[in-house]
Design a protein around this motif. Sequence first.
Motif, PDB file in Angstrom:
ATOM      1  N   ARG A  89      94.083 116.605  73.117  1.00  0.00           N
ATOM      2  CA  ARG A  89      95.444 116.812  73.626  1.00  0.00           C
ATOM      3  C   ARG A  89      95.846 115.714  74.599  1.00  0.00           C
ATOM      4  NH1 ARG A  89      93.713 122.359  73.782  1.00  0.00           N
ATOM      5  NH2 ARG A  89      93.284 122.214  76.006  1.00  0.00           N
ATOM      6  N   ARG A  90      94.890 115.265  75.404  1.00  0.00           N
ATOM      7  CA  ARG A  90      95.200 114.185  76.344  1.00  0.00           C
ATOM      8  C   ARG A  90      95.521 112.885  75.623  1.00  0.00           C
ATOM      9  NH1 ARG A  90      90.318 115.179  80.731  1.00  0.00           N
ATOM     10  NH2 ARG A  90      91.190 117.059  81.718  1.00  0.00           N
ATOM     11  N   VAL A  91      94.762 112.606  74.561  1.00  0.00           N
ATOM     12  CA  VAL A  91      94.994 111.388  73.779  1.00  0.00           C
ATOM     13  C   VAL A  91      96.393 111.402  73.181  1.00  0.00           C
ATOM     14  CG1 VAL A  91      94.311 110.135  71.704  1.00  0.00           C
ATOM     15  CG2 VAL A  91      92.568 110.960  73.269  1.00  0.00           C
ATOM     16  N   LYS A  92      96.778 112.547  72.600  1.00  0.00           N
ATOM     17  CA  LYS A  92      98.112 112.658  72.012  1.00  0.00           C
ATOM     18  C   LYS A  92      99.201 112.465  73.065  1.00  0.00           C
ATOM     19  CE  LYS A  92      96.856 115.681  68.156  1.00  0.00           C
ATOM     20  NZ  LYS A  92      97.050 117.018  67.528  1.00  0.00           N
ATOM     21  N   ALA A  93      98.975 113.067  74.243  1.00  0.00           N
ATOM     22  CA  ALA A  93      99.949 112.939  75.323  1.00  0.00           C
ATOM     23  C   ALA A  93     100.081 111.483  75.778  1.00  0.00           C
ATOM     24  CB  ALA A  93      99.554 113.824  76.495  1.00  0.00           C
ATOM     25  N   GLU A  94      98.930 110.809  75.924  1.00  0.00           N
ATOM     26  CA  GLU A  94      98.943 109.401  76.338  1.00  0.00           C
ATOM     27  C   GLU A  94      99.628 108.516  75.304  1.00  0.00           C
ATOM     28  OE1 GLU A  94      98.101 107.966  79.024  1.00  0.00           O
ATOM     29  OE2 GLU A  94      97.032 109.524  80.137  1.00  0.00           O
ATOM     30  N   GLU A  95      99.422 108.812  74.023  1.00  0.00           N
ATOM     31  CA  GLU A  95     100.054 108.032  72.962  1.00  0.00           C
ATOM     32  C   GLU A  95     101.573 108.197  72.989  1.00  0.00           C
ATOM     33  OE1 GLU A  95      98.122 109.378  69.437  1.00  0.00           O
ATOM     34  OE2 GLU A  95      96.416 107.989  69.648  1.00  0.00           O
ATOM     35  N   LEU A  96     102.019 109.444  73.209  1.00  0.00           N
ATOM     36  CA  LEU A  96     103.461 109.694  73.284  1.00  0.00           C
ATOM     37  C   LEU A  96     104.082 108.968  74.479  1.00  0.00           C
ATOM     38  CD1 LEU A  96     103.576 113.525  72.447  1.00  0.00           C
ATOM     39  CD2 LEU A  96     104.382 111.649  71.006  1.00  0.00           C
ATOM     40  N   ILE A  97     103.389 109.034  75.630  1.00  0.00           N
ATOM     41  CA  ILE A  97     103.883 108.339  76.827  1.00  0.00           C
ATOM     42  C   ILE A  97     103.916 106.837  76.598  1.00  0.00           C
ATOM     43  CG2 ILE A  97     103.347 107.804  79.242  1.00  0.00           C
ATOM     44  CD1 ILE A  97     102.147 110.631  79.448  1.00  0.00           C
ATOM     45  N   SER A  98     102.882 106.313  75.930  1.00  0.00           N
ATOM     46  CA  SER A  98     102.814 104.881  75.650  1.00  0.00           C
ATOM     47  C   SER A  98     103.962 104.431  74.756  1.00  0.00           C
ATOM     48  CB  SER A  98     101.469 104.557  74.992  1.00  0.00           C
ATOM     49  OG  SER A  98     101.370 103.188  74.698  1.00  0.00           O
ATOM     50  N   LYS A  99     104.261 105.244  73.713  1.00  0.00           N
ATOM     51  CA  LYS A  99     105.371 104.914  72.811  1.00  0.00           C
ATOM     52  C   LYS A  99     106.704 104.913  73.559  1.00  0.00           C
ATOM     53  CE  LYS A  99     103.260 106.657  68.557  1.00  0.00           C
ATOM     54  NZ  LYS A  99     103.348 107.692  67.487  1.00  0.00           N
ATOM     55  N   TYR A 100     106.882 105.895  74.443  1.00  0.00           N
ATOM     56  CA  TYR A 100     108.112 105.994  75.213  1.00  0.00           C
ATOM     57  C   TYR A 100     108.282 104.780  76.121  1.00  0.00           C
ATOM     58  CZ  TYR A 100     111.524 107.705  78.600  1.00  0.00           C
ATOM     59  OH  TYR A 100     112.615 107.821  79.423  1.00  0.00           O
ATOM     60  N   LYS A 101     107.176 104.370  76.759  1.00  0.00           N
ATOM     61  CA  LYS A 101     107.242 103.210  77.656  1.00  0.00           C
ATOM     62  C   LYS A 101     107.581 101.940  76.892  1.00  0.00           C
ATOM     63  CE  LYS A 101     104.168 104.847  81.317  1.00  0.00           C
ATOM     64  NZ  LYS A 101     102.883 104.619  82.030  1.00  0.00           N
ATOM     65  N   LYS A 102     107.025 101.804  75.670  1.00  0.00           N
ATOM     66  CA  LYS A 102     107.304 100.611  74.861  1.00  0.00           C
ATOM     67  C   LYS A 102     108.775 100.529  74.477  1.00  0.00           C
ATOM     68  CE  LYS A 102     102.689 100.078  72.859  1.00  0.00           C
ATOM     69  NZ  LYS A 102     101.893 100.167  71.620  1.00  0.00           N
ATOM     70  N   LYS A 103     109.341 101.699  74.097  1.00  0.00           N
ATOM     71  CA  LYS A 103     110.756 101.729  73.727  1.00  0.00           C
ATOM     72  C   LYS A 103     111.637 101.388  74.912  1.00  0.00           C
ATOM     73  CE  LYS A 103     110.365 105.083  69.964  1.00  0.00           C
ATOM     74  NZ  LYS A 103     110.754 106.434  69.495  1.00  0.00           N
ATOM     75  N   SER A 104     111.282 101.916  76.082  1.00  0.00           N
ATOM     76  CA  SER A 104     112.058 101.646  77.296  1.00  0.00           C
ATOM     77  C   SER A 104     111.991 100.175  77.665  1.00  0.00           C
ATOM     78  CB  SER A 104     111.531 102.498  78.457  1.00  0.00           C
ATOM     79  OG  SER A 104     111.633 103.867  78.148  1.00  0.00           O
ATOM     80  N   ALA A 105     110.807  99.582  77.540  1.00  0.00           N
ATOM     81  CA  ALA A 105     110.620  98.166  77.878  1.00  0.00           C
ATOM     82  C   ALA A 105     111.418  97.264  76.947  1.00  0.00           C
ATOM     83  CB  ALA A 105     109.142  97.808  77.821  1.00  0.00           C
ATOM     84  N   SER A 106     111.422  97.597  75.640  1.00  0.00           N
ATOM     85  CA  SER A 106     112.144  96.768  74.668  1.00  0.00           C
ATOM     86  C   SER A 106     113.643  96.824  74.894  1.00  0.00           C
ATOM     87  CB  SER A 106     111.814  97.224  73.247  1.00  0.00           C
ATOM     88  OG  SER A 106     112.223  98.570  73.057  1.00  0.00           O
ATOM     89  N   SER A 107     114.173  97.986  75.266  1.00  0.00           N
ATOM     90  CA  SER A 107     115.613  98.112  75.518  1.00  0.00           C
ATOM     91  C   SER A 107     116.019  97.330  76.765  1.00  0.00           C
ATOM     92  CB  SER A 107     115.998  99.583  75.669  1.00  0.00           C
ATOM     93  OG  SER A 107     115.317 100.159  76.755  1.00  0.00           O
TER      94      SER A 107
END
Length: 304
Positions: free
Chosen positions: A150-168
């Motif tokens: 569950r922690r891995v999934k949560a970290e992956e979701l947070i990582s994806k969100y951060k990448k999208k925010s950084a690209s915008s």
Amino acid sequence: MEFPNIGENCSFKGCSQLDFLPFWCGSCGKKYCLDHRYPNSHECFRWSENEKNVQLCETCSSMILNPEGRSVEQTLEEHLKSNCVLHLLSSIPIEKQKCFITECKNKSEGGVMVYVVCDGCGEAFCLKHRHPPAHQCESLNVASDEKAKRRVKAEELISKYKKKSASSILKSDNISSSSKNVTTNKPKKKNKKIEVMKLKSKAQGDSTIPVNARVYLSVDFPLDSKVSNKPLFFNKEWTIGKVLDKVATVGKITNNNNKLPLDDPNRLILVNKETGNSFEMDKKLGEVVESGDDIYLEKLGSIN
């Protein structure tokens, strides 16, 4: 009838009431409902044989079996001291039960032990060892692995969100193409915590190793073996030599180290993937690596 397969019918002729918790008669061996649980209430055919050895406890209203060689007063006294648990006619003698921990010798007042069945492993334990950590329950390993997933999934979701925010943000700031190239060409640094969580969710190893003693590693095998990378965990107190033996067994790699001289090119060694240095065989694993590290198994001749 709503639950026809649950419980049992009363054995008393003319009753046949379905009881979810039927009472077992210690005289005739049959099961009865609440109203017919006593021998004299269901006309027990063996009651006359046992009548002299059975008496009624006025405190709990249960039938007490008096063992041979003991007085009625002594039996009743032991029964009351055990909180009306010992010497019950319709139950298995508690003296025969034991805590699943072999070395356990705990006893409560009256020499009677109260047992609790663990939901994780299904074994019976005394009150001292009833909690999963107290008896190193196997279910703890499963629970910790589920938490890691569950922690891995949560970290992956947070990582994806951060990448999208950084690209915008990069698009809105109109960064020059040269500065963009410098940014994108930088090597990505692995997040050690995330890598460890990923390893924990997939790693294989000896389930008897305590969770707090495990070291999770990414392990590669000799190139000519064609064995793919495997996430594994080991005991941090093991020597490198023992870890090497375990790795060779998992990868089904022929290991003749006990027969080969120290400088033989066919001798197997373990190497730190980041530094390229081989490990000394007598060192403890926890002294030279930490969870998340990459190691690989190789022949000495392939390194030199």
